[in-house]
Scaffold this motif. Sequence first.
Motif, PDB file in Angstrom:
ATOM      1  N   LEU A 189     -81.089  35.758  -8.359  1.00 17.63           N
ATOM      2  CA  LEU A 189     -79.985  36.754  -7.627  1.00 17.63           C
ATOM      3  C   LEU A 189     -78.714  36.117  -7.711  1.00 17.63           C
ATOM      4  CD1 LEU A 189     -79.145  39.355  -6.043  1.00 17.63           C
ATOM      5  CD2 LEU A 189     -79.419  38.095  -3.940  1.00 17.63           C
ATOM      6  N   ARG A 192     -77.213  35.937 -11.080  1.00 16.07           N
ATOM      7  CA  ARG A 192     -77.019  37.391 -11.670  1.00 16.07           C
ATOM      8  C   ARG A 192     -77.926  37.568 -13.025  1.00 16.07           C
ATOM      9  NH1 ARG A 192     -70.873  39.128 -11.658  1.00 16.07           N
ATOM     10  NH2 ARG A 192     -71.887  41.100 -11.510  1.00 16.07           N
ATOM     11  N   THR A 193     -78.973  36.880 -12.844  1.00 16.93           N
ATOM     12  CA  THR A 193     -79.710  36.852 -14.081  1.00 16.93           C
ATOM     13  C   THR A 193     -81.265  37.678 -13.956  1.00 16.93           C
ATOM     14  OG1 THR A 193     -80.597  35.789 -16.214  1.00 16.93           O
ATOM     15  CG2 THR A 193     -80.787  34.569 -13.683  1.00 16.93           C
ATOM     16  N   ARG A 206     -73.728  30.399 -19.114  1.00 11.90           N
ATOM     17  CA  ARG A 206     -74.708  31.136 -18.109  1.00 11.90           C
ATOM     18  C   ARG A 206     -75.836  30.091 -17.592  1.00 11.90           C
ATOM     19  NH1 ARG A 206     -78.694  34.999 -20.871  1.00 11.90           N
ATOM     20  NH2 ARG A 206     -79.281  35.470 -18.898  1.00 11.90           N
ATOM     21  N   TRP A 254     -75.277  39.456  -4.723  1.00 11.85           N
ATOM     22  CA  TRP A 254     -75.299  37.985  -4.896  1.00 11.85           C
ATOM     23  C   TRP A 254     -74.439  37.138  -4.327  1.00 11.85           C
ATOM     24  CZ3 TRP A 254     -71.359  35.413  -7.809  1.00 11.85           C
ATOM     25  CH2 TRP A 254     -70.260  36.113  -8.151  1.00 11.85           C
ATOM     26  N   ASP A 255     -73.073  37.629  -4.062  1.00 11.76           N
ATOM     27  CA  ASP A 255     -72.111  36.759  -3.501  1.00 11.76           C
ATOM     28  C   ASP A 255     -71.904  37.019  -1.867  1.00 11.76           C
ATOM     29  OD1 ASP A 255     -70.985  39.219  -3.738  1.00 11.76           O
ATOM     30  OD2 ASP A 255     -69.206  38.490  -4.601  1.00 11.76           O
ATOM     31  N   CYS A 259     -73.942  45.182  -2.611  1.00  9.44           N
ATOM     32  CA  CYS A 259     -73.684  45.964  -4.036  1.00  9.44           C
ATOM     33  C   CYS A 259     -73.964  47.519  -3.835  1.00  9.44           C
ATOM     34  CB  CYS A 259     -74.438  45.389  -4.952  1.00  9.44           C
ATOM     35  SG  CYS A 259     -76.292  45.638  -4.719  1.00  9.44           S
ATOM     36  N   TYR A 275     -86.167  41.499  -6.880  1.00  7.58           N
ATOM     37  CA  TYR A 275     -84.797  41.307  -7.548  1.00  7.58           C
ATOM     38  C   TYR A 275     -83.906  42.569  -7.195  1.00  7.58           C
ATOM     39  CZ  TYR A 275     -86.366  44.970 -10.625  1.00  7.58           C
ATOM     40  OH  TYR A 275     -86.876  46.175 -11.406  1.00  7.58           O
ATOM     41  N   CYS A 276     -82.663  42.530  -7.789  1.00  8.10           N
ATOM     42  CA  CYS A 276     -81.729  43.654  -7.488  1.00  8.10           C
ATOM     43  C   CYS A 276     -81.365  44.220  -8.920  1.00  8.10           C
ATOM     44  CB  CYS A 276     -80.429  43.123  -6.726  1.00  8.10           C
ATOM     45  SG  CYS A 276     -79.232  44.542  -6.698  1.00  8.10           S
ATOM     46  N   THR A 278     -78.788  46.217  -9.735  1.00  5.33           N
ATOM     47  CA  THR A 278     -77.359  45.990 -10.125  1.00  5.33           C
ATOM     48  C   THR A 278     -76.870  44.668 -10.389  1.00  5.33           C
ATOM     49  OG1 THR A 278     -76.849  48.283  -8.692  1.00  5.33           O
ATOM     50  CG2 THR A 278     -75.100  46.377  -8.854  1.00  5.33           C
ATOM     51  N   CYS A 279     -77.260  43.742  -9.552  1.00  6.66           N
ATOM     52  CA  CYS A 279     -76.816  42.380  -9.398  1.00  6.66           C
ATOM     53  C   CYS A 279     -77.440  41.808 -10.678  1.00  6.66           C
ATOM     54  CB  CYS A 279     -77.160  41.860  -8.033  1.00  6.66           C
ATOM     55  SG  CYS A 279     -76.404  42.214  -6.772  1.00  6.66           S
ATOM     56  N   GLN A 280     -78.657  41.859 -11.175  1.00  7.19           N
ATOM     57  CA  GLN A 280     -79.455  41.182 -11.915  1.00  7.19           C
ATOM     58  C   GLN A 280     -79.704  41.777 -13.295  1.00  7.19           C
ATOM     59  OE1 GLN A 280     -81.926  39.875  -8.401  1.00  7.19           O
ATOM     60  NE2 GLN A 280     -82.357  38.429 -10.141  1.00  7.19           N
TER      61      GLN A 280
END
Length: 296
Positions: A189, A192-193, A206, A254-255, A259, A275-276, A278-280
């Motif tokens: 997360l 962001r992957t 990355r 993620w930060d 989101c 997982y998310c 939008t973020c990942q």
Amino acid sequence: MPELPEVEALAQFLRGRTVGRTLTRVEVAAISALKTFRPPPTALRGAVVTDVRRHGKWLDLVVDAPDEGPLHVVWHLSRAGWVRWYETLPERPARPGRSPLALRVGLDDGSGFDLTEAGTRKRLAVHVVADPAQVPQIATLGVEPLSDAFTPAVLGELLGRRNQQIKGLLRDQSTIAGIGNAYSDEILLVARTSPFAPTRSYDAPRTAALHAAVREVLAEAVATASGRPAAELKDAKRRGMRVHGRTGESCPGWDGTPCGDTVHEVSFADSSLQYCPTCQTGGRPLADRRMSRLLR
């Protein structure tokens, strides 16, 4: 399953309470948990504890035994094992039976601890050895992710060895020691992957982002766990999770900035990941089946 942060906190907890103490009781309640037969557990009686260490997800009680010299009692808690500490250890002897008790260790001040394992799938493993490297799973451990040896360059080399899903690489103990299902979700997360991104798709930026996420997530979790009694560590781990175990809840981002999406899940035969989108994964949900399509 306890992972690096909880196992490190347990090592600190036990180190502060056992070093300098003499072992007065070492009683095996679950024969299946003991993976070695020489030296026998009886050789540990009268031994003085000199240290408690961590090797990946393994704990290592280092002792100086009267007749054997330096020995290591190393154990892996597996999925359902735990350490139960007592300021005053129960006097009743540990006996085989249906209880979750696997091993009982008593100290000369009356305190001590039990190794317990819930459920019917007994995987907790205890070894009594002269050198931790005699345990194959310890001898083959990969790099410690919070050590100076774990650099972006080293991570890049590991990513390029063979093409696999990044989630699998993070959980592979022979590659990186100590990360399991929960913290790999958290790391991915923050990085962001996608959990299914192929490892050879990672370029230098990355890779650097993933390396930073590994260090950030684990260091934060170790700091949160450190100093807590063993009885509080499980709940502290659950409270600290951003996405793992939070299917259907709002993603905290993620930060740390929400989101607006919710946490999704992919289920497997005996585990799941969270997982998310939008973020990942660019907003795309992953198929909830074992052979989910790779997202790049």
